[in-house]
Design a protein around this motif. Structure first.
Motif, PDB file in Angstrom:
ATOM      1  N   LEU A 435       0.825  -1.201   0.000  1.00  0.00           N
ATOM      2  CA  LEU A 435       0.000   0.000   0.000  1.00  0.00           C
ATOM      3  C   LEU A 435       0.865   1.259   0.000  1.00  0.00           C
ATOM      4  O   LEU A 435       2.068   1.202   0.272  1.00  0.00           O
ATOM      5  CB  LEU A 435      -0.912   0.008   1.232  1.00  0.00           C
ATOM      6  N   THR A 436       0.221   2.383  -0.278  1.00  0.00           N
ATOM      7  CA  THR A 436       0.892   3.679  -0.238  1.00  0.00           C
ATOM      8  C   THR A 436       0.266   4.534   0.857  1.00  0.00           C
ATOM      9  O   THR A 436      -0.802   4.220   1.392  1.00  0.00           O
ATOM     10  CB  THR A 436       0.740   4.412  -1.578  1.00  0.00           C
ATOM     11  N   LEU A 475      -2.130  -0.644   7.826  1.00  0.00           N
ATOM     12  CA  LEU A 475      -0.782  -0.406   8.351  1.00  0.00           C
ATOM     13  C   LEU A 475       0.155  -1.599   8.146  1.00  0.00           C
ATOM     14  O   LEU A 475       1.316  -1.416   7.775  1.00  0.00           O
ATOM     15  CB  LEU A 475      -0.834  -0.031   9.826  1.00  0.00           C
ATOM     16  N   PRO A 476      -0.301  -2.850   8.365  1.00  0.00           N
ATOM     17  CA  PRO A 476       0.603  -3.988   8.166  1.00  0.00           C
ATOM     18  C   PRO A 476       1.047  -4.178   6.721  1.00  0.00           C
ATOM     19  O   PRO A 476       1.934  -4.982   6.451  1.00  0.00           O
ATOM     20  CB  PRO A 476      -0.240  -5.189   8.645  1.00  0.00           C
ATOM     21  N   ALA A 477       0.436  -3.454   5.779  1.00  0.00           N
ATOM     22  CA  ALA A 477       0.830  -3.565   4.367  1.00  0.00           C
ATOM     23  C   ALA A 477       1.563  -2.326   3.877  1.00  0.00           C
ATOM     24  O   ALA A 477       1.768  -2.165   2.671  1.00  0.00           O
ATOM     25  CB  ALA A 477      -0.410  -3.812   3.509  1.00  0.00           C
ATOM     26  N   LEU A 478       1.975  -1.452   4.800  1.00  0.00           N
ATOM     27  CA  LEU A 478       2.676  -0.220   4.434  1.00  0.00           C
ATOM     28  C   LEU A 478       4.106  -0.285   4.974  1.00  0.00           C
ATOM     29  O   LEU A 478       4.328  -0.199   6.176  1.00  0.00           O
ATOM     30  CB  LEU A 478       1.948   0.992   5.015  1.00  0.00           C
ATOM     31  N   ARG A 479       5.058  -0.442   4.074  1.00  0.00           N
ATOM     32  CA  ARG A 479       6.461  -0.557   4.474  1.00  0.00           C
ATOM     33  C   ARG A 479       7.181   0.771   4.259  1.00  0.00           C
ATOM     34  O   ARG A 479       7.072   1.376   3.187  1.00  0.00           O
ATOM     35  CB  ARG A 479       7.156  -1.646   3.658  1.00  0.00           C
ATOM     36  N   PRO A 480       7.926   1.247   5.250  1.00  0.00           N
ATOM     37  CA  PRO A 480       8.672   2.506   5.080  1.00  0.00           C
ATOM     38  C   PRO A 480       9.721   2.396   3.979  1.00  0.00           C
ATOM     39  O   PRO A 480      10.352   1.351   3.809  1.00  0.00           O
ATOM     40  CB  PRO A 480       9.332   2.707   6.447  1.00  0.00           C
ATOM     41  N   ARG A 481       9.915   3.482   3.257  1.00  0.00           N
ATOM     42  CA  ARG A 481      10.933   3.523   2.204  1.00  0.00           C
ATOM     43  C   ARG A 481      12.321   3.784   2.771  1.00  0.00           C
ATOM     44  O   ARG A 481      13.327   3.363   2.210  1.00  0.00           O
ATOM     45  CB  ARG A 481      10.582   4.611   1.190  1.00  0.00           C
ATOM     46  N   ASP A 482      12.368   4.548   3.870  1.00  0.00           N
ATOM     47  CA  ASP A 482      13.631   4.924   4.486  1.00  0.00           C
ATOM     48  C   ASP A 482      13.312   5.377   5.905  1.00  0.00           C
ATOM     49  O   ASP A 482      12.182   5.257   6.383  1.00  0.00           O
ATOM     50  CB  ASP A 482      14.330   6.026   3.683  1.00  0.00           C
ATOM     51  N   LEU A 490       5.264   5.689  11.672  1.00  0.00           N
ATOM     52  CA  LEU A 490       5.000   5.656  13.108  1.00  0.00           C
ATOM     53  C   LEU A 490       3.967   6.707  13.485  1.00  0.00           C
ATOM     54  O   LEU A 490       3.121   6.493  14.364  1.00  0.00           O
ATOM     55  CB  LEU A 490       6.296   5.888  13.892  1.00  0.00           C
ATOM     56  N   GLY A 491       4.018   7.854  12.796  1.00  0.00           N
ATOM     57  CA  GLY A 491       3.024   8.888  13.033  1.00  0.00           C
ATOM     58  C   GLY A 491       1.617   8.430  12.708  1.00  0.00           C
ATOM     59  O   GLY A 491       0.664   8.768  13.415  1.00  0.00           O
ATOM     60  N   TYR A 492       1.461   7.651  11.649  1.00  0.00           N
ATOM     61  CA  TYR A 492       0.139   7.110  11.340  1.00  0.00           C
ATOM     62  C   TYR A 492      -0.371   6.253  12.496  1.00  0.00           C
ATOM     63  O   TYR A 492      -1.536   6.350  12.901  1.00  0.00           O
ATOM     64  CB  TYR A 492       0.202   6.246  10.078  1.00  0.00           C
ATOM     65  N   GLU A 493       0.485   5.400  13.017  1.00  0.00           N
ATOM     66  CA  GLU A 493       0.090   4.527  14.120  1.00  0.00           C
ATOM     67  C   GLU A 493      -0.336   5.352  15.332  1.00  0.00           C
ATOM     68  O   GLU A 493      -1.362   5.065  15.968  1.00  0.00           O
ATOM     69  CB  GLU A 493       1.244   3.598  14.489  1.00  0.00           C
ATOM     70  N   HIS A 494       0.454   6.363  15.642  1.00  0.00           N
ATOM     71  CA  HIS A 494       0.162   7.178  16.820  1.00  0.00           C
ATOM     72  C   HIS A 494      -1.123   7.977  16.641  1.00  0.00           C
ATOM     73  O   HIS A 494      -1.916   8.106  17.580  1.00  0.00           O
ATOM     74  CB  HIS A 494       1.327   8.122  17.088  1.00  0.00           C
ATOM     75  N   THR A 495      -1.346   8.513  15.455  1.00  0.00           N
ATOM     76  CA  THR A 495      -2.553   9.295  15.221  1.00  0.00           C
ATOM     77  C   THR A 495      -3.795   8.415  15.277  1.00  0.00           C
ATOM     78  O   THR A 495      -4.827   8.812  15.838  1.00  0.00           O
ATOM     79  CB  THR A 495      -2.468  10.025  13.872  1.00  0.00           C
ATOM     80  N   LEU A 496      -3.720   7.219  14.752  1.00  0.00           N
ATOM     81  CA  LEU A 496      -4.845   6.288  14.856  1.00  0.00           C
ATOM     82  C   LEU A 496      -5.159   5.980  16.311  1.00  0.00           C
ATOM     83  O   LEU A 496      -6.332   5.899  16.713  1.00  0.00           O
ATOM     84  CB  LEU A 496      -4.531   4.996  14.104  1.00  0.00           C
ATOM     85  N   PHE A 497      -4.125   5.835  17.113  1.00  0.00           N
ATOM     86  CA  PHE A 497      -4.321   5.582  18.536  1.00  0.00           C
ATOM     87  C   PHE A 497      -5.079   6.730  19.181  1.00  0.00           C
ATOM     88  O   PHE A 497      -6.024   6.531  19.956  1.00  0.00           O
ATOM     89  CB  PHE A 497      -2.953   5.384  19.205  1.00  0.00           C
TER      90      PHE A 497
END
Length: 559
Positions: A435-436, A475-482, A490-497
């Protein structure tokens, strides 16, 4: 894969400040002034991350020789709709004077006329007054950053702090905070920071992660994981905002100069909500009124400043350069155009880490200041501007952390915790790349409609379902590029929380108050809901409890 141990930077500092906006900088300055070894870590650049350098150009200022002190406090408590933590509020009005005078000494420039500060009223103000900055928050933060450097605070930039250490290795802890771990967002170098006391000044949580991706709630999530309590998350503000621009709304100075809000028919609708202050009604009232116009088909809503004097426009251009330049790039001018506005839920107010009068959280050794904290002094809306609240909160927290550090010893960091934190950082790089970011951001936009300005049980429950879907499937299908993108992910995870916490607490509060509007419970209910909602980590997830708001010293002034 993250860097190897040989590339790890290890530092020991008495006071660790995380976040380089106005709150973090003032915390560092005060702690250093008291003789502590201080390290300031910022995810971006000190003075350039978060909202501080973009702020709308005003800071509250009480003038002792002219102003009514009790009247100012009564105005704060009245605007807070019964939810003000008056112990936290105590002393803040007087402290606006001291903090502004400090800034002048550091080189911050305010607009003057005949050698006197220009002071205008802002949103929520009948008595309160704001100073006008020259060239907005950018100029202010440049001067404050310079003062941090002059004080020889150790500064580390472009490092994302991702976890806090505890003395007992438990999460939540029964001990105290002992330091932090983070990574350099360009090369991934790991930083392990040992500290006697920690001040979190990581800024707001941009609730939908659309407008300010650096404001992803990192500090709140780290502190909550450590066991710190949150307060009043459901009372996150609704606030006016230019519809087509991701920029500061400028409400304090625009309305202070006399700008209007009008609906599609050209009517100044805010008089029906606050006949005395009209557009200068408290921020949450203005936001609610704008939303109501759209909801009842009277939108679009416009800001009208065309009638203002040339002198007023000149002050606006000095005070709000980012906003004015944003309009200019779109071919718009406050002198000749109506500017379309809307109302959105923002994180510029109530809802955050619970702090006491000096900024202490419920975890020993951990302090919080600025937008990461719960702004208990506000209740549901602010009279003292957020920039000034951040300055006061940072100063208080820096002083308290310095005194704490002076009475404490270093505690060795636990190797097992460090290994766990490193594993948590490695995990996203091991995900499939399916995913993007765009796929996830669509969810944030959908959730904004469900848990935003107008809420109901059905919409909030649907929002929780979408959060769980995003957390479990996207989220489990979104891999960081760098490593920079790792910070974003990580910000996405925190904002969802944080959106989850907002929705859960909003379901509990079965009334409407401030920025919290339930269409299925549209009335304010003082008989049952003069209470703060406190969230702590429990065995089964978020533990939410209601705590009656205690009577305060300024209640008589309001009555």
């Amino acid at each position: 894969m993250l860097v190897k141990d040989k590339e790890t930077e290890r530092l020991r500092t008495e006071v660790l400040v995380i976040g380089g906006g106005i709150a973090g900088c003032l915390a560092a300055i005060r702690a250093r002034e008291l003789g502590c070894d201080v390290t300031l870590v910022e995810k971006a650049n000190i003075g350039r991350g978060g909202y501080s350098h973009q702020m709308s150009g005003v800071l509250t200022y009480f003038e002792p020789s002219r102003d009514d002190l009790d009247g100012w406090y009564a105005e704060c408590v009245r605007a807070g709709q019964g939810m003000v933590d008056q112990e936290r509020l105590a002393g803040m009005v007087e402290e606006t004077t001291a903090r502004a005078r400090d800034m002048v000494a550091w080189g911050v420039l305010f607009q003057r006329q005949h050698e006197e500060f220009i002071r205008n009223p802002g949103v929520g103000h009948k008595l309160g007054r704001n100073l006008l900055l020259e060239n907005g928050g950018f100029q202010m933060m440049s001067a404050i950053r310079g003062e941090v450097l002059r004080r020889e605070v150790r500064c580390i930039e472009r490092v994302h702090i991702s976890d806090l250490f505890s003395s007992d290795g438990c999460y939540p802890t029964k001990g105290r905070v002992t330091g932090a771990l983070g990574f350099q967002v360009r090369r991934g170098r790991v930083y392990v920071l040992q500290a006697k006391a920690v001040v979190l000044a990581t800024g707001a949580t941009d609730l939908w992660y659309l407008h300010a991706p650096s404001l992803s709630g990192d500090g709140r999530v780290m502190a909550y994981r450590l066991g710190a309590a949150m307060r009043n998350v459901e009372l996150a503000y609704n606030t006016p905002k230019p519809l087509h621009f991701d920029t500061a709304p400028g409400a304090n100075e625009l309305f202070g100069e006399g700008a209007y809000m009008v609906n599609r028919q050209g009517e100044r609708f805010l008089a029906a909500w606050d006949a005395e202050r009209i557009e200068r009604a408290p921020r949450v009232v203005v936001g609610r009124a704008i939303n109501d116009e759209y909801f009842h088909g009277r939108g679009p809503v416009y800001l009208d400043a065309r009638h203002l004097s040339e002198e007023a426009h000149g002050r606006l251009e000095k005070t709000l350069p980012i906003l004015i330049n944003s309009f200019a790039k779109a071919g718009l001018s406050l002198r000749r155009d109506l500017i379309e506005y809307t109302a959105v839920i923002s994180d510029l107010g109530a809802g955050g880490l619970r702090v006491d009068p000096v900024g202490a959280t419920t975890v020993e050794g951990l302090y919080a200041a600025g937008a990461v904290s719960d702004h208990g002094e506000d209740g549901v809306t602010n009279i003292i501007t957020h920039g000034m609240e951040a300055a006061i909160g940072g100063w208080r927290a820096g002083e308290a952390a310095a005194r704490d550090a002076g009475a404490s010893d270093f505690t060795e960091l636990r190797t097992s915790d460090e290994e766990e934190f490193r594993a948590r950082l490695r995990a996203p790089f091991e995900r499939p790349d399916k995913l993007t970011d765009r796929d996830l951001l669509k969810v944030f936009r959908d959730v904004e409609d469900l848990a935003g300005v107008r809420r109901s049980q059905a919409k909030l429950e649907e929002a929780l379902e979408m959060v769980e879907m995003a957390r479990g499937e996207l989220l489990p299908a979104l891999r960081p590029r760098d490593y920079h993108h790792l910070s974003v992910v990580l910000g996405y995870e925190h904002t969802l929380f944080f959106v989850e916490m907002l929705a859960r607490t909003a379901l509990v509060r079965t009334e409407s108050r401030g920025g919290h509007f339930r269409s299925d419970y549209p009335q304010r209910d003082d008989a049952n809901w003069l209470k703060w909602l406190i969230v702590k980590p429990g065995k089964k997830g978020m533990e939410i409890n209601a705590e009656p708001v205690p009577a305060g010293r300024y209640d008589r002034a309001v009555a």
